[in-house]
Design an enzyme around this catalytic site. Structure first.
Site: not given
Length: 373
Positions: A223-224
């Site tokens: 979930d960058f």
């Protein structure tokens, strides 16, 4: 699943008083201020303390993270994620680290009454990192390039006895599990949006699944995104009223939310990051070029990985948009946050879908490398 088959609500809903009680009892800290923070499935609080009553040697600002009841059942998974954060911090990356409880634990399973019934929630107190989310700042080519470089450099081999917990074969947000979206599609309704998503899922099954063996495996942050990357000016004297100057002078000061961490492939994390960073960019399609140039300056992608990027970005849009609408039905009080991606997300998805793989690929891979100015 039909719309009437609502699963039990598992997101915690602590009051501020309950958050204060946890911090003071578990960590021996005297809380002076507590402020709710956004969260998707978990509940977060910004905690200020007047002093550490036990050792008096910690900073005064923390993040209290209370995990949802579902993931709290997997203590090995949460410990593995926490150990990975500690590993990255030791390597020099600005990731949060846990504050030990009074009895020396990095996390604590607590039975908490959230109004309906008591549930067990895993609790951690993490260091509070400086900066603002990238979602609140101008997103220009320079910071996008840095994001790509940082993502590539994070791919160091993490060794820990519990790392197998990060395989997560049934994790809904794992990019290779996009087929799991099928039972949530009712939240999108009927019409063009649903037709596009169904076609993307089918293309993944036909084009990506047979070629997974050609992709290089890695541990994915998962979930960058522009909400999980904190930035601050490189020079404190930077002119905050000048967007151009801010774009050139931002540096990454914090990497947040490792709850989506799982074992996948290099190219998966790149695609996920591109998808979210498109949302806050003035040039959404062009954003992918700068993220890719940054990543490939550290780890060049294989031809098969480059070929898959476009479809993988579409897949992450599908996951985010479908689950945003689904969870907004479950948690209407949190709908504004849950649907935040959707405001620009549907527009970006339609734009990518209309342009097609060939046209977007020329922008991302053939328009020239990043040029610093």
């Amino acid at each position: 699943m039909s719309s009437s088959e609502k699963p039990a609500v598992i997101k915690p809903s602590l009051t501020e008083a309950q958050a204060v009680e946890l911090v003071e009892r578990l960590y021996g800290l005297k809380v002076s201020s507590v402020q709710p923070m956004p969260g998707y499935d978990d509940q977060n609080f910004h905690i200020l303390v007047s002093e550490n009553q036990v050792t008096r040697d910690h900073s005064q600002s923390y993040t209290l993270k209370v995990m949802n009841a579902g993931e709290s059942e997997d203590a090995d998974l949460i410990e593995a994620q926490t150990r990975a954060m500690m590993f990255l911090s030791a390597k020099g990356f600005p990731s949060p680290t846990p504050i030990p409880t009074i009895d020396g634990k990095i996390m604590s399973l607590e039975t908490i009454d959230c109004g309906v019934q008591s549930k067990a929630h895993m609790v951690r107190l993490l260091t509070y990192l400086p900066g603002l989310p990238l979602s609140e700042m101008p997103i220009g080519p320079q910071i996008l390039h840095k994001v790509g470089q940082t993502l590539a450099r994070m791919n160091e081999e993490f060794q820990h006895p519990l790392r197998k917990s990060l395989q997560r074969p049934d994790f809904l947000w794992k990019l290779s599990n996009i087929h799991l979206l099928n039972k949530y599609l009712y939240a999108v309704g009927e019409g063009r949006d649903r037709q596009i998503i169904e076609q993307i899922i089918q293309q993944f099954q036909e084009e990506i699944i047979p070629n997974l063996c050609k992709f290089r495996q890695s541990l994915n942050h998962g979930d960058f995104s522009h909400t999980n990357i904190l930035v601050q000016p490189v020079h404190p004297s930077a002119n905050h009223s000048n967007p151009t100057e801010l774009q050139q002078d931002l540096d990454i000061s914090g990497l947040l939310d490792f709850s989506g961490m799982n074992y996948g492939y290099y190219v998966f994390d790149v695609a996920i990051s591109i998808m979210y960073l498109m949302l806050g960019s003035n040039d959404p399609i062009g954003a992918g070029r700068h993220v890719l140039s940054g990543f490939e300056s550290v780890i060049p992608l294989l031809p098969e990985e480059q070929d898959a990027i476009f479809l993988l970005v579409l897949c992450r849009f599908c996951q985010s948009l479908v689950m945003g609408r689904y969870n907004a039905l479950l948690y209407p009080e949190n709908a504004e946050y849950l649907l935040s991606t959707g405001r620009a997300g549907w527009k970006c998805l339609h734009q990518l879908w209309s342009l097609g793989k060939e046209a977007v690929g020329k922008i991302w891979f053939e328009a020239g490398k990043f040029q610093s100015t």
